[in-house]
Write an enzyme that holds these catalytic residues in place. Structure first.
Site, PDB file in Angstrom:
ATOM      1  N   ALA A  82       0.824  -1.205   0.000  1.00 47.47           N
ATOM      2  CA  ALA A  82       0.000   0.000   0.000  1.00 47.47           C
ATOM      3  C   ALA A  82       0.860   1.258   0.000  1.00 47.47           C
ATOM      4  O   ALA A  82       2.069   1.201   0.214  1.00 47.47           O
ATOM      5  CB  ALA A  82      -0.903   0.001   1.232  1.00 47.47           C
ATOM      6  N   HIS A  83       0.209   2.376  -0.232  1.00 52.40           N
ATOM      7  CA  HIS A  83       0.863   3.679  -0.201  1.00 52.40           C
ATOM      8  C   HIS A  83       1.350   3.993   1.215  1.00 52.40           C
ATOM      9  O   HIS A  83       0.646   3.719   2.190  1.00 52.40           O
ATOM     10  CB  HIS A  83      -0.113   4.768  -0.652  1.00 52.40           C
ATOM     11  CG  HIS A  83      -0.473   4.685  -2.101  1.00 52.40           C
ATOM     12  ND1 HIS A  83      -1.432   3.814  -2.570  1.00 52.40           N
ATOM     13  CD2 HIS A  83       0.016   5.356  -3.168  1.00 52.40           C
ATOM     14  CE1 HIS A  83      -1.528   3.965  -3.886  1.00 52.40           C
ATOM     15  NE2 HIS A  83      -0.659   4.895  -4.271  1.00 52.40           N
ATOM     16  N   GLY A  84       2.543   4.569   1.293  1.00 56.82           N
ATOM     17  CA  GLY A  84       3.100   4.963   2.584  1.00 56.82           C
ATOM     18  C   GLY A  84       3.371   3.755   3.468  1.00 56.82           C
ATOM     19  O   GLY A  84       3.745   2.687   2.993  1.00 56.82           O
ATOM     20  N   PHE A 119       5.131   1.555  -0.204  1.00 57.21           N
ATOM     21  CA  PHE A 119       5.350   2.360  -1.406  1.00 57.21           C
ATOM     22  C   PHE A 119       5.596   3.777  -0.911  1.00 57.21           C
ATOM     23  O   PHE A 119       4.685   4.452  -0.452  1.00 57.21           O
ATOM     24  CB  PHE A 119       4.119   2.276  -2.315  1.00 57.21           C
ATOM     25  CG  PHE A 119       4.159   3.207  -3.493  1.00 57.21           C
ATOM     26  CD1 PHE A 119       5.278   3.323  -4.285  1.00 57.21           C
ATOM     27  CD2 PHE A 119       3.036   3.954  -3.825  1.00 57.21           C
ATOM     28  CE1 PHE A 119       5.303   4.178  -5.377  1.00 57.21           C
ATOM     29  CE2 PHE A 119       3.043   4.807  -4.919  1.00 57.21           C
ATOM     30  CZ  PHE A 119       4.180   4.916  -5.694  1.00 57.21           C
ATOM     31  N   ASP A 174      -4.109  -1.405  -1.371  1.00 56.94           N
ATOM     32  CA  ASP A 174      -5.073  -0.437  -0.873  1.00 56.94           C
ATOM     33  C   ASP A 174      -6.048   0.045  -1.945  1.00 56.94           C
ATOM     34  O   ASP A 174      -7.255   0.038  -1.735  1.00 56.94           O
ATOM     35  CB  ASP A 174      -4.375   0.743  -0.187  1.00 56.94           C
ATOM     36  CG  ASP A 174      -3.279   1.390  -1.027  1.00 56.94           C
ATOM     37  OD1 ASP A 174      -2.982   0.896  -2.135  1.00 56.94           O
ATOM     38  OD2 ASP A 174      -2.699   2.390  -0.567  1.00 56.94           O
TER      39      ASP A 174
END
Length: 135
Positions: free
Chosen positions: A8-10, A34, A64
């Protein structure tokens, strides 16, 4: 056994994995972040490194957002691996369901289960309207 990667992001994937561990203890799942400055190619390289040692096994990558960079990277890998699936909507309820069922279901049955229970993961509580009693 379905091998599981949260991506997922972050730091979201790592936070989800940490929360899953609070509930179940150690689990057979990995998280991939990521971070700013990376692109889908960087995520693909991270995922390939994890999958390469066990390429013949079944994999589920939970991301996500559909069509985000983690999705695109995972889908690019899944195009070349018929034993890999990608599912979007990563959340704590979904992650708990994944690790709770990864030993009992194959990857397709697990994905079917997750999509079937997805609507149960989002519930709205609303205070009921009060009814005035007759005096």
């Amino acid at each position: 056994m379905v091998n599981v990667i949260f991506c997922a992001h972050g730091q979201f994937a790592c936070a989800v994995l940490d929360s899953v561990r609070m509930v179940y203890g150690e689990v057979n799942a990995t998280a991939v972040e990521f971070v700013p400055g990376e692109n889908a190619g960087d995520i693909t390289a991270k995922l390939e490194k994890l999958v390469s040692a066990h390429n013949e096994q079944e994999w589920l990558i939970a991301v996500d957002l559909q069509c985000g960079s983690p999705w695109n990277a995972a889908a690019a890998l899944a195009m070349h691996n018929p034993r890999m699936r990608v599912i979007s909507g990563l959340s704590l309820p979904l992650a708990l369901e994944v690790v709770d069922n990864q030993d009992a279901l194959n990857v397709d049955a697990l994905c079917e289960h997750l999509t079937a229970i997805a609507s149960q993961c989002c519930v709205v509580w609303q205070q009921p309207e009060t009814i005035e009693e007759d005096l």
